[in-house]
Design a protein around this motif. Structure first.
Motif, short mmCIF file in Angstrom:
data_model
loop_
_atom_site.label_atom_id
_atom_site.label_comp_id
_atom_site.label_asym_id
_atom_site.label_seq_id
_atom_site.Cartn_x
_atom_site.Cartn_y
_atom_site.Cartn_z
N PHE A 185 0.85 -1.19 0.00
CA PHE A 185 0.00 0.00 0.00
C PHE A 185 0.88 1.24 0.00
O PHE A 185 0.98 1.94 -1.00
N CYS A 186 1.58 1.49 1.11
CA CYS A 186 2.49 2.64 1.20
C CYS A 186 3.41 2.40 2.39
O CYS A 186 2.93 2.15 3.50
N SER A 187 4.71 2.48 2.15
CA SER A 187 5.69 2.18 3.20
C SER A 187 6.04 3.38 4.06
O SER A 187 7.00 3.33 4.83
N GLY A 188 5.26 4.46 3.96
CA GLY A 188 5.49 5.62 4.82
C GLY A 188 6.32 6.70 4.15
O GLY A 188 6.43 6.75 2.92
N GLY A 189 6.89 7.56 4.96
CA GLY A 189 7.70 8.65 4.43
C GLY A 189 9.00 8.15 3.82
O GLY A 189 9.50 7.08 4.16
N ASP A 247 -16.73 14.78 0.44
CA ASP A 247 -18.16 14.53 0.58
C ASP A 247 -18.58 13.18 0.02
O ASP A 247 -19.77 12.88 -0.04
N LYS A 248 -17.63 12.38 -0.40
CA LYS A 248 -17.94 11.08 -0.98
C LYS A 248 -17.13 9.99 -0.28
O LYS A 248 -16.06 10.27 0.27
N PRO A 249 -17.61 8.75 -0.27
CA PRO A 249 -16.90 7.68 0.44
C PRO A 249 -15.53 7.41 -0.16
O PRO A 249 -15.33 7.45 -1.38
N VAL A 250 -14.57 7.11 0.73
CA VAL A 250 -13.21 6.76 0.33
C VAL A 250 -12.90 5.38 0.91
O VAL A 250 -13.10 5.13 2.11
N ILE A 251 -12.42 4.49 0.06
CA ILE A 251 -12.13 3.12 0.45
C ILE A 251 -10.64 2.88 0.27
O ILE A 251 -10.10 3.10 -0.82
N ALA A 252 -9.96 2.44 1.31
CA ALA A 252 -8.55 2.06 1.22
C ALA A 252 -8.49 0.54 1.07
O ALA A 252 -9.05 -0.19 1.89
N ALA A 253 -7.82 0.07 0.02
CA ALA A 253 -7.63 -1.36 -0.22
C ALA A 253 -6.16 -1.67 0.03
O ALA A 253 -5.30 -1.31 -0.78
N VAL A 254 -5.86 -2.30 1.15
CA VAL A 254 -4.49 -2.42 1.64
C VAL A 254 -3.95 -3.83 1.43
O VAL A 254 -4.51 -4.80 1.95
N ASP A 255 -2.87 -3.91 0.69
CA ASP A 255 -2.11 -5.14 0.54
C ASP A 255 -0.68 -4.84 0.96
O ASP A 255 -0.15 -3.77 0.65
N GLY A 256 -0.04 -5.75 1.66
CA GLY A 256 1.35 -5.53 2.07
C GLY A 256 1.47 -4.44 3.11
O GLY A 256 0.63 -4.29 3.99
N ALA A 257 2.53 -3.63 2.97
CA ALA A 257 2.87 -2.65 4.00
C ALA A 257 1.99 -1.41 3.96
O ALA A 257 1.79 -0.81 2.91
N ALA A 258 1.47 -1.05 5.13
CA ALA A 258 0.85 0.26 5.35
C ALA A 258 1.43 0.74 6.67
O ALA A 258 0.84 0.55 7.74
N VAL A 259 2.61 1.33 6.61
CA VAL A 259 3.34 1.69 7.82
C VAL A 259 3.63 3.19 7.83
O VAL A 259 3.69 3.84 6.78
N GLY A 260 3.81 3.74 9.02
CA GLY A 260 4.07 5.16 9.15
C GLY A 260 2.97 5.97 8.48
O GLY A 260 1.78 5.77 8.73
N ALA A 261 3.37 6.89 7.61
CA ALA A 261 2.40 7.71 6.91
C ALA A 261 1.48 6.88 6.02
O ALA A 261 0.35 7.30 5.73
#
Length: 265
Positions: free
Chosen positions: A63-67, A100-114
């Motif tokens: 997903f996102c490894s942070g800063g 004003d609209k729904p936001v969906i995060a689809a997370v695979d792997g790393a979602a660390v820090g930021a």
């Protein structure tokens, strides 16, 4: 609508926008380029009346490894520089949190820090069994950012938020689900499909009601009962005047399915 960026893939299909973090050499780290591109895209999503929901996802198994720690080290920012850096982030982050609209995060792997913070900025978090989450900021002597002081306690409560921020420990997808962070767990090959089905369901929902629900929930933690009841009265009056409300009532009276249906996982 499809637009090419250096670190992000952005596309729109059937009133759903998909923002894909795509910086594989850095496991989708949130570098300065990506921050600028997110800011532009969030602005486009917010301004578009055609987009009814948005998906955040990462390419390449993360997903996102942070800063970007190397970028942080090279920048050698002083106190004033850090404040400006964070204030620039906060401009688009606040816009993301108040869409004003729904936001969906689809997370695979790393979602660390930021990356964890970005996932928490969504309304719903879906994850794969191999997803992992960590408030890792203290490992490098920093405090959580990208809105985590606001969002994380609202997901897990104050005591658990302190524990996750101060321990920097990693959460598996099942533990994150048990804590109320992750809503659903799906295999990687169907994660995006499930996010799309969920997002597309809101195409048939009242955009006015969705907006009012999100806005009210954003202030619910800081308002007393009397204030919330007044907000409830005002927002219900607005929602009752929409075509979507009248159409749903008509469907009910004529024994037809409601236009908006939450898709079962």
């Amino acid at each position: 609508m499809n637009r090419a960026y250096r670190t992000i893939q952005f596309s729109q299909r059937d009133h759903v926008a998909t923002l894909t973090f795509d910086n594989p050499g850095k496991r989708n780290a949130l570098d300065l380029q990506m921050r600028d591109e997110i800011a532009e895209i969030v602005g486009l999503i917010g301004e578009s009346q055609d987009i009814r929901a948005a998906i955040l996802i990462g390419a390449g198994g993360h997903f996102c490894s942070g800063g970007d720690v190397r970028n942080i080290a090279a920048s050698q920012l002083g106190n004033a520089g850090w404040r400006v850096r964070m204030q620039n982030v906060h401009r688009w982050l606040q816009e993301l949190l108040t869409l004003d609209k729904p936001v969906i995060a689809a997370v695979d792997g790393a979602a660390v820090g930021a990356g964890f913070s970005l996932a928490l900025a969504a309304d719903f978090i879906l994850a794969t069994p191999r997803a992992r989450f960590a408030m890792s900021f203290l490992r490098v002597g920093l405090v959580p950012d990208c809105g985590a002081f606001y969002t994380l306690p609202r997901f897990v409560g104050m005591q658990r938020a302190k524990e996750l921020m101060l321990s920097t420990r990693e959460l598996s997808a099942p533990e994150a689900q048990a804590l109320g962070i992750v809503m659903e767990i799906h295999d990687a090959d169907v994660l995006l499909q499930r996010a799309q089905v969920l997002a597309e369901s809101f195409v048939n929902a009242s955009p006015t009601a969705v907006s009012l629900i999100k806005r009210t929930l954003n202030v619910a933690g800081n308002a007393d009962l009397a204030a919330l009841l007044e907000i409830e009265a005002s927002t219900q009056a607005l929602a009752a005047g929409t075509d979507e409300h009248r159409g749903a009532v008509d469907a009910f009276l004529n024994k037809k399915p409601f236009p908006f249906q939450w898709p079962q996982g």
